[in-house]
Design a protein around this motif. Structure first.
Motif, short mmCIF file in Angstrom:
data_model
loop_
_atom_site.label_atom_id
_atom_site.label_comp_id
_atom_site.label_asym_id
_atom_site.label_seq_id
_atom_site.Cartn_x
_atom_site.Cartn_y
_atom_site.Cartn_z
N LYS A 218 54.00 38.26 47.64
CA LYS A 218 53.80 37.87 49.18
C LYS A 218 53.03 38.78 49.82
O LYS A 218 51.99 38.57 50.58
N GLU A 219 53.07 40.07 49.62
CA GLU A 219 52.37 41.13 49.97
C GLU A 219 51.14 40.94 49.66
O GLU A 219 50.05 41.33 50.57
N SER A 220 50.80 40.82 48.30
CA SER A 220 49.34 40.69 47.87
C SER A 220 48.61 39.33 48.58
O SER A 220 47.36 39.66 48.75
N VAL A 221 49.68 38.45 48.75
CA VAL A 221 48.79 37.23 49.46
C VAL A 221 48.38 37.58 51.08
O VAL A 221 47.28 37.40 51.40
N TYR A 222 49.25 38.39 51.47
CA TYR A 222 48.78 38.82 52.99
C TYR A 222 47.63 39.84 52.86
O TYR A 222 46.78 39.54 53.67
N LEU B 110 35.32 37.15 47.33
CA LEU B 110 35.72 36.80 48.66
C LEU B 110 36.62 37.58 49.34
O LEU B 110 36.63 38.08 50.28
N SER B 111 37.87 38.16 48.58
CA SER B 111 38.76 38.89 48.94
C SER B 111 39.92 39.35 47.73
O SER B 111 39.77 38.74 46.86
N ILE B 112 40.15 40.59 48.14
CA ILE B 112 41.22 41.08 47.07
C ILE B 112 42.48 41.54 47.89
O ILE B 112 42.67 41.97 48.82
N GLY B 113 43.66 40.89 47.37
CA GLY B 113 45.17 41.56 47.64
C GLY B 113 45.74 42.23 46.58
O GLY B 113 45.93 41.66 45.40
N ILE B 114 46.22 43.43 46.38
CA ILE B 114 47.02 43.93 45.37
C ILE B 114 48.25 44.69 46.09
O ILE B 114 48.42 45.00 47.05
N PRO C 168 33.32 49.83 53.30
CA PRO C 168 32.04 49.93 53.64
C PRO C 168 31.31 48.69 53.61
O PRO C 168 31.72 47.77 53.33
N ASP C 169 30.16 48.53 54.36
CA ASP C 169 29.61 47.27 54.51
C ASP C 169 29.31 46.60 53.04
O ASP C 169 28.73 47.29 52.33
N GLY C 170 29.37 45.33 52.83
CA GLY C 170 29.16 44.72 51.56
C GLY C 170 30.42 44.97 50.49
O GLY C 170 30.00 44.49 49.28
N ILE C 171 31.54 45.40 50.94
CA ILE C 171 32.71 45.72 49.92
C ILE C 171 33.87 45.15 50.51
O ILE C 171 34.30 45.06 51.81
N VAL C 172 34.49 44.47 49.46
CA VAL C 172 35.93 43.88 49.76
C VAL C 172 36.89 44.86 48.89
O VAL C 172 36.63 45.43 47.79
N GLY C 173 37.97 44.84 49.23
CA GLY C 173 39.31 45.71 48.37
C GLY C 173 40.62 45.66 49.03
O GLY C 173 40.74 45.13 49.95
N SER C 174 41.41 46.30 48.25
CA SER C 174 42.84 46.49 48.58
C SER C 174 43.44 47.95 48.31
O SER C 174 42.90 48.25 46.90
N LEU C 175 44.40 48.20 48.83
CA LEU C 175 45.29 49.43 48.25
C LEU C 175 46.46 49.19 48.07
O LEU C 175 47.14 48.27 48.87
N THR C 176 47.21 49.89 47.32
CA THR C 176 48.70 49.84 47.41
C THR C 176 49.26 51.29 46.88
O THR C 176 48.55 52.17 46.45
N HIS C 177 50.49 51.49 47.42
CA HIS C 177 51.10 52.80 46.92
C HIS C 177 52.71 52.56 47.17
O HIS C 177 53.02 51.75 47.72
N TYR D 245 53.41 55.80 42.30
CA TYR D 245 51.92 54.93 41.93
C TYR D 245 51.21 54.49 43.15
O TYR D 245 51.82 54.54 44.06
N ARG D 246 49.77 54.79 42.88
CA ARG D 246 48.87 54.52 43.85
C ARG D 246 47.61 53.90 43.04
O ARG D 246 47.21 53.84 42.03
N ALA D 247 47.06 52.85 43.74
CA ALA D 247 45.88 51.91 43.42
C ALA D 247 45.04 51.53 44.30
O ALA D 247 45.41 51.12 45.39
N ALA D 248 43.70 51.37 43.76
CA ALA D 248 42.65 50.79 44.69
C ALA D 248 41.88 49.74 43.83
O ALA D 248 41.68 50.21 42.58
N VAL D 249 41.64 48.68 44.50
CA VAL D 249 40.82 47.68 43.67
C VAL D 249 39.56 47.32 44.61
O VAL D 249 39.88 47.00 45.82
N VAL D 250 38.13 47.35 44.45
CA VAL D 250 37.29 47.06 45.25
C VAL D 250 36.22 46.22 44.42
O VAL D 250 36.10 46.09 43.11
#
Length: 234
Positions: A160-164, A111-115, A86-95, A99-104
């Motif tokens: 490296k995946e989190s960096v991307y 500025l940015s999130i990578g997990i 959504p507008d005004g939100i940054v985040g990342s998902l992984t699975h 295991y599954r997870a989300a961080v927002v």
């Protein structure tokens, strides 16, 4: 926040995150989790396992967004499969398996999130040569000799995946495995120096955190937004 019913009773990813973000993880696929709106069409054609990952990751995302006061909304995919927040939100998902997870976080604070999360298992030897720079291979050998209980090659891949994932929303372009040089540091942190021009990334680098727990390797990056002091604005 963790949903451990029927799975592990543990918090993994929250240990790596600052209080400025919200996180939800799950070690199971909740039977009540469902897709929302246009997500149904987005998941058409997925194999059953891939579809379940998609469903649960978005279930985690909506619960994390709720912690920021954001009502339920579809989380669709962009051109590279990245989640569209959504507008005004940054985040990342992984699975990954089990295991599954989300961080927002709010874009005015983060500025940015990578997990990324992976099973704590060695990478096939042929894969290591495709993801690691010579300097990284040398450093991994030293770490492996000192701490053989850690699958350092898989950890490097996860980082490296989190960096991307942190890079792409800022630059909108591909970042190869050979375009970030990662140093794994003491205190469960790592430093990623970008080897391509990166005007969108202050300092041209990311710093992240990592953890081995519950049979998983998890790497996270939360890049804070640098605020310009009011007295510096003219």
């Amino acid at each position: 926040m963790v949903d451990g019913a029927g799975g592990y009773d543990a918090d993994v990813i929250e240990k790596l995150l600052p209080p400025s973000v919200a996180a939800v993880e799950s070690f199971i696929d909740p039977p009540t989790a469902q897709l929302l709106g246009a997500e149904v069409a987005a998941a058409e054609g997925f194999a059953s396992g891939r579809r379940q990952e998609f469903v649960t990751a978005r279930w985690c995302a909506r619960r994390a967004l709720a912690e920021l006061g954001i009502p339920p909304t579809p989380i669709l995919r962009g051109e590279r499969g990245e989640p569209r927040w959504p507008d005004g939100i940054v985040g990342s998902l992984t699975h990954c398996a089990g295991y599954r997870a989300a961080v927002v976080g709010r874009a005015d604070e983060v500025l940015s999130i990578g997990i990324d999360a992976e099973p704590h298992l060695p990478l096939p030897a042929r894969v290591v040569s495709t993801i690691a720079l010579p300097s990284e291979v040398e450093r991994l050998a030293g770490l492996r000799a000192e701490f053989p209980e850690v699958c350092w090659d898989r950890l490097l891949f996860t980082m490296k995946e989190s960096v991307y994932k942190a890079w792409f929303p800022l630059a909108g372009s591909w970042l190869g495995f050979d375009q970030a040089d990662i140093t794994i540091e003491s205190g469960n942190t790592f430093h990623a120096k970008l080897l391509v021009p990166a005007p969108e990334v202050p300092g041209g680098e990311f710093t992240g955190s990592w953890l081995v727990a519950e049979g998983l390797i998890v790497a996270t990056i939360v890049k804070p937004r640098v605020r310009t002091p009011a007295h510096a604005v003219r």
